[in-house]
Write an enzyme that holds these catalytic residues in place. Structure first.
Site, PDB file in Angstrom:
ATOM      1  N   ARG A   1      -1.446  -3.834  10.718  1.00 32.68           N
ATOM      2  CA  ARG A   1      -0.849  -5.171  10.878  1.00 32.68           C
ATOM      3  C   ARG A   1      -0.554  -5.555  12.323  1.00 32.68           C
ATOM      4  NH1 ARG A   1      -1.993  -7.806   6.127  1.00 32.68           N
ATOM      5  NH2 ARG A   1      -1.595  -6.412   4.366  1.00 32.68           N
TER       6      ARG A   1
ATOM      7  N   SER B   1       0.366  14.277   5.894  1.00 34.72           N
ATOM      8  CA  SER B   1       1.349  14.449   4.813  1.00 34.72           C
ATOM      9  C   SER B   1       2.666  14.997   5.361  1.00 34.72           C
ATOM     10  CB  SER B   1       0.803  15.347   3.704  1.00 34.72           C
ATOM     11  OG  SER B   1       0.565  16.639   4.211  1.00 34.72           O
TER      12      SER B   1
ATOM     13  N   HIS C   1       0.556   3.729   9.372  1.00 33.77           N
ATOM     14  CA  HIS C   1      -0.562   2.997   8.771  1.00 33.77           C
ATOM     15  C   HIS C   1      -0.295   1.490   8.809  1.00 33.77           C
ATOM     16  CE1 HIS C   1      -4.030   2.235   6.275  1.00 33.77           C
ATOM     17  NE2 HIS C   1      -3.281   1.604   5.401  1.00 33.77           N
TER      18      HIS C   1
ATOM     19  N   GLN D   1      14.810 -15.147  -5.188  1.00 33.15           N
ATOM     20  CA  GLN D   1      14.864 -16.618  -5.265  1.00 33.15           C
ATOM     21  C   GLN D   1      15.320 -17.070  -6.652  1.00 33.15           C
ATOM     22  OE1 GLN D   1      10.968 -18.033  -4.015  1.00 33.15           O
ATOM     23  NE2 GLN D   1      11.772 -18.513  -1.990  1.00 33.15           N
TER      24      GLN D   1
HETATM   25  C1  LIG Z   1      -6.462  -8.159   8.407  1.00 37.34           C
HETATM   26  C2  LIG Z   1      -6.229  -8.006   6.932  1.00 37.34           C
HETATM   27  C3  LIG Z   1      -6.767  -8.898   6.040  1.00 37.34           C
HETATM   28  C4  LIG Z   1      -6.548  -8.768   4.672  1.00 37.34           C
HETATM   29  N1  LIG Z   1      -7.087  -9.683   3.799  1.00 37.34           N
HETATM   30  C5  LIG Z   1      -6.867  -9.555   2.476  1.00 37.34           C
HETATM   31  C6  LIG Z   1      -7.417 -10.502   1.543  1.00 37.34           C
HETATM   32  O1  LIG Z   1      -8.089 -11.447   1.921  1.00 37.34           O
HETATM   33  N2  LIG Z   1      -7.163 -10.331   0.218  1.00 37.34           N
HETATM   34  C7  LIG Z   1      -6.416  -9.280  -0.245  1.00 37.34           C
HETATM   35  O2  LIG Z   1      -6.237  -9.166  -1.455  1.00 37.34           O
HETATM   36  N3  LIG Z   1      -5.897  -8.381   0.607  1.00 37.34           N
HETATM   37  C8  LIG Z   1      -6.089  -8.500   1.936  1.00 37.34           C
HETATM   38  N4  LIG Z   1      -5.537  -7.575   2.799  1.00 37.34           N
HETATM   39  C9  LIG Z   1      -4.691  -6.505   2.255  1.00 37.34           C
HETATM   40  C10 LIG Z   1      -5.452  -5.162   2.211  1.00 37.34           C
HETATM   41  O3  LIG Z   1      -6.564  -5.254   1.339  1.00 37.34           O
HETATM   42  C11 LIG Z   1      -4.504  -4.038   1.714  1.00 37.34           C
HETATM   43  O4  LIG Z   1      -4.072  -4.342   0.389  1.00 37.34           O
HETATM   44  C12 LIG Z   1      -3.282  -3.885   2.578  1.00 37.34           C
HETATM   45  O5  LIG Z   1      -3.608  -3.959   3.941  1.00 37.34           O
HETATM   46  C13 LIG Z   1      -2.652  -2.536   2.285  1.00 37.34           C
HETATM   47  O6  LIG Z   1      -3.497  -1.545   2.849  1.00 37.34           O
HETATM   48  P1  LIG Z   1      -3.655  -0.120   2.247  1.00 37.34           P
HETATM   49  O7  LIG Z   1      -4.095  -0.177   0.833  1.00 37.34           O
HETATM   50  O8  LIG Z   1      -4.490   0.664   3.196  1.00 37.34           O
HETATM   51  O9  LIG Z   1      -2.114   0.399   2.380  1.00 37.34           O
HETATM   52  P2  LIG Z   1      -1.216   1.204   1.401  1.00 37.34           P
HETATM   53  O10 LIG Z   1      -1.157   0.568   0.059  1.00 37.34           O
HETATM   54  O11 LIG Z   1       0.094   1.437   2.083  1.00 37.34           O
HETATM   55  O12 LIG Z   1      -1.962   2.588   1.263  1.00 37.34           O
HETATM   56  C14 LIG Z   1      -2.055   3.470   2.378  1.00 37.34           C
HETATM   57  C15 LIG Z   1      -3.254   4.363   2.168  1.00 37.34           C
HETATM   58  O13 LIG Z   1      -3.004   5.216   1.030  1.00 37.34           O
HETATM   59  C16 LIG Z   1      -4.212   5.394   0.329  1.00 37.34           C
HETATM   60  N5  LIG Z   1      -4.051   4.834  -1.027  1.00 37.34           N
HETATM   61  C17 LIG Z   1      -3.053   4.019  -1.442  1.00 37.34           C
HETATM   62  N6  LIG Z   1      -3.200   3.742  -2.732  1.00 37.34           N
HETATM   63  C18 LIG Z   1      -4.300   4.382  -3.143  1.00 37.34           C
HETATM   64  C19 LIG Z   1      -4.972   4.461  -4.377  1.00 37.34           C
HETATM   65  N7  LIG Z   1      -4.530   3.818  -5.459  1.00 37.34           N
HETATM   66  N8  LIG Z   1      -6.087   5.198  -4.440  1.00 37.34           N
HETATM   67  C20 LIG Z   1      -6.549   5.854  -3.382  1.00 37.34           C
HETATM   68  N9  LIG Z   1      -5.968   5.825  -2.149  1.00 37.34           N
HETATM   69  C21 LIG Z   1      -4.856   5.094  -2.053  1.00 37.34           C
HETATM   70  C22 LIG Z   1      -5.311   4.690   1.111  1.00 37.34           C
HETATM   71  O14 LIG Z   1      -5.891   5.607   2.001  1.00 37.34           O
HETATM   72  C23 LIG Z   1      -4.538   3.639   1.859  1.00 37.34           C
HETATM   73  O15 LIG Z   1      -5.197   3.207   3.040  1.00 37.34           O
HETATM   74  C24 LIG Z   1      -5.749  -7.688   4.168  1.00 37.34           C
HETATM   75  C25 LIG Z   1      -5.211  -6.781   5.083  1.00 37.34           C
HETATM   76  C26 LIG Z   1      -5.422  -6.924   6.442  1.00 37.34           C
HETATM   77  C27 LIG Z   1      -4.798  -5.930   7.393  1.00 37.34           C
END
Ligand SMILES: Cc1cc2nc3c(=O)[nH]c(=O)nc-3n(C[C@H](O)[C@H](O)[C@H](O)COP(=O)(O)OP(=O)(O)OC[C@H]3O[C@@H](n4cnc5c(N)ncnc54)[C@H](O)[C@@H]3O)c2cc1C
Length: 274
Positions: A224, A94, A219, A130
């Protein structure tokens, strides 16, 4: 003249083969009154700020006399690098959220930005519209998997050219000019463009400004700039890492580039989910 953004003109369409990523804003730190005696060897304002914020929790400012009855304790030895590494290894992420960095990303596809904006925590996005912008001369981003002068490239190029033809036809067809309808010229144009854009493919080139805090960018890079990610966004993750590690090497510490057998790069991280 060298083509901008790695663009080449391939018959009817403009093809983009390289993105362009620039750091357009980085954190500023101002030492507050009362803390004048505090010094740090932090290499950037981002790291000055995160160290200051972290030290405030325990008042670990060494010999600084804050007045007002509070006593400061001796700081951890080893300077900003040791301090930041301790934050990373103890996952007190944080603290890293105080530092903000903005990048301008150009020459990427709409499919990349669709994945990018899934990162909800700690980011702000402003993307080319767009609906407002005429895309009649839009470029298309070639996926890294498709090599030029191959049959796959020809299929890809023709499909993009066809979609651009459809877009232009939809904008020029009088039936779609919406002249008979109510509203200002801008509104009519917006409605015509929003309908026409539906035929543009994921490869359509776009631009986006992204501001994120240090924790969010770490993150993003972890998720990515990974072998599991799509190749185009992986290249973006690597480019962002290079920029941010040059700007704030301690904050983006414990991360490093590794080359894959195909010559492309990923970023490996010692500290995960900080
Ligand atoms: C290789 C790969 C393949 C993927 N394939 C797909 C797919 O097929 N379909 C699809 O829909 N998506 C897919 N995604 C997207 C993935 O599911 C995530 O939506 C995206 O990577 C964002 O990750 P995140 O939620 O960790 O990040 P962020 O949204 O930036 O969040 C960062 C962190 O904050 C915390 N956080 C954020 N919001 C909340 C919340 N509401 N509650 C609790 N904790 C929270 C979590 O710890 C999270 O890891 C893919 C991602 C990757 C990297």
């Amino acid at each position: 003249m060298a083509p901008e953004l790695g663009k080449t003109h391939a018959d009817e369409i403009t093809v983009v083969t390289h993105s362009k990523v620039q750091l357009i804003a980085a954190q500023e730190f101002r030492l507050p009154a009362g803390f004048e005696g505090w010094e740090t060897d932090a290499p950037s304002d981002a790291e000055r700020l995160t160290e200051f914020a972290g030290r405030l929790c325990y008042l670990s400012f060494g010999d600084v006399d804050l007045g007002g009855g509070h006593k400061t304790i001796k700081g951890r030895p080893g300077g900003n690098l040791a301090y930041t590494n301790n934050i990373l290894s103890t996952k007190h992420g944080s603290v890293l959220e105080h530092a903000q960095f903005s990048v301008l990303i150009e020459g990427v596809s709409r499919s990349l930005t669709h994945e990018l904006v899934r990162h909800r925590a700690g980011f702000a996005f402003s993307q080319l519209s767009q609906r407002y912008v005429d895309e009649s001369n839009i470029a298309f981003v070639l996926p890294p998997e498709i090599k030029q002068d191959t049959p796959e490239y020809e299929s890809w190029r023709l499909t993009c050219a066809l979609s651009l033809q459809g877009y232009r036809a939809l904008l020029s067809n009088p039936m779609h000019k919406l002249e008979a309808e109510e509203g200002t010229k801008t509104m009519k144009l917006k409605r015509a463009r929003q309908a026409a854009r539906s035929v543009l493919p994921n490869a359509a080139e776009t631009k986006i400004v992204v501001t994120g805090n240090g924790r969010a960018w770490r993150h993003f890079i972890e998720m990515r700039a990974s072998v599991h990610a799509d190749m185009e966004i992986r290249a973006l993750g690597v480019a962002v890492y290079r920029l941010l590690a040059a700007e704030a090497p301690h904050l983006f510490g414990g991360m490093g580039l590794a080359q894959l057998p195909d010559g492309t790069f990923v970023v490996e991280s010692v500290y995960t989910k900080v």
